[in-house]
Design a protein around this motif. Structure first.
Motif, PDB file in Angstrom:
ATOM      1  N   ARG A 123       9.864  54.924 -15.690  1.00  0.00           N
ATOM      2  CA  ARG A 123      11.364  55.836 -16.087  1.00  0.00           C
ATOM      3  C   ARG A 123      10.180  57.254 -16.505  1.00  0.00           C
ATOM      4  N   ARG A 124       9.614  57.127 -16.936  1.00  0.00           N
ATOM      5  CA  ARG A 124       8.545  59.152 -16.561  1.00  0.00           C
ATOM      6  C   ARG A 124       8.870  60.120 -16.121  1.00  0.00           C
ATOM      7  N   MET A 170      18.839  52.057 -12.631  1.00  0.00           N
ATOM      8  CA  MET A 170      17.570  52.948 -11.953  1.00  0.00           C
ATOM      9  C   MET A 170      17.761  52.712 -10.789  1.00  0.00           C
ATOM     10  N   GLU A 180       7.458  51.981 -18.075  1.00  0.00           N
ATOM     11  CA  GLU A 180       8.074  52.737 -18.571  1.00  0.00           C
ATOM     12  C   GLU A 180       6.782  54.266 -17.563  1.00  0.00           C
ATOM     13  N   CYS A 224      16.515  47.200 -12.443  1.00  0.00           N
ATOM     14  CA  CYS A 224      16.475  48.452 -11.230  1.00  0.00           C
ATOM     15  C   CYS A 224      16.926  48.154 -10.089  1.00  0.00           C
ATOM     16  N   ASP A 253      15.790  57.217  -7.576  1.00  0.00           N
ATOM     17  CA  ASP A 253      15.577  57.855  -8.717  1.00  0.00           C
ATOM     18  C   ASP A 253      13.865  57.245  -8.617  1.00  0.00           C
TER      19      ASP A 253
END
Length: 215
Positions: free
Chosen positions: A121-122, A1, A118, A25, A47
């Protein structure tokens, strides 16, 4: 990411860089002001960007305004606001489109690194995640023509937890109801908000949350 970090406090900025790199990352840019954020997003198309609200020169809402401009320059660029403050002056602009990929967490309420990652990432995947205090502040200015007027109190509870980024099992645990009951409430929410099955469940979830936060 691939991540851009924007925070004027050098210790926090460098701490975030090290944390993100430790968890795999790639931090493609770390900047300390709004224009730097806009340029970094335009150049690197990350990202996701992690952005503080208060940055130079006035230390009010430069970060939030820069995030809005970055999403204008790079359509739908994912942005996670990470701040000590709830600032809603430009929140409507951040939530204005239906693309999702936005979040707003409060630094002093993030107590778990895994939870933060998390959420990151979401947002990078096009979802949403909002701290409950941010949700509460956004809901203060509810419109008279409230699109959520048809929802039951329980459906509003479920939608509020969806806005916090909670999964169906997590919603069920918090409300002490079964997974099946959660799914039933979510189907009803989609129906009442006019979000039909032509879109994926994930996209409808994002649209429902954005409707909730913008209402």
């Amino acid at each position: 990411m691939r991540v851009v970090v924007a925070d004027d406090a050098v210790l926090i900025r460098e701490g975030l860089v090290r944390l993100l790199e430790e968890f795999g990352c790639e931090v493609v840019a770390a900047v300390g002001d709004g224009p730097g954020l806009v340029e970094a997003v335009a150049e690197h198309k990350p990202d996701v960007s992690v952005v503080d609200v208060r940055m130079p020169p006035s230390f009010t809402d430069e970060g939030l305004r820069a995030a809005v401009e970055a999403r204008r320059r790079v359509s739908g660029a994912p942005v996670l606001i990470l701040s000590q403050y709830v600032e809603v002056s430009y929140a409507d602009d951040l939530l204005a489109d239906a693309r999702g990929a936005v979040g707003y967490l409060l630094k002093d309420r993030v107590v778990d690194v895994d939870e933060f990652l998390e959420g990151l990432r979401r947002v990078a995947a096009g979802g949403t995640v909002f701290d409950p205090q941010v949700v509460s502040q956004l809901m203060v200015r509810r419109r008279k023509d409230d699109p959520l007027a048809q929802l039951t109190p329980r459906e509003r509870e479920v939608l509020g937890l969806m806005a916090e980024g909670k999964s169906n099992p997590a919603i069920g645990r918090q409300l002490v109801i079964s997974d099946g009951a959660v799914e039933k409430h979510i189907r009803s929410i989609f129906s009442k908000l006019g979000l039909y099955a032509e879109d994926s469940d994930q996209h409808r979830r994002v649209l429902a949350v954005l409707t909730y936060l913008r209402s």
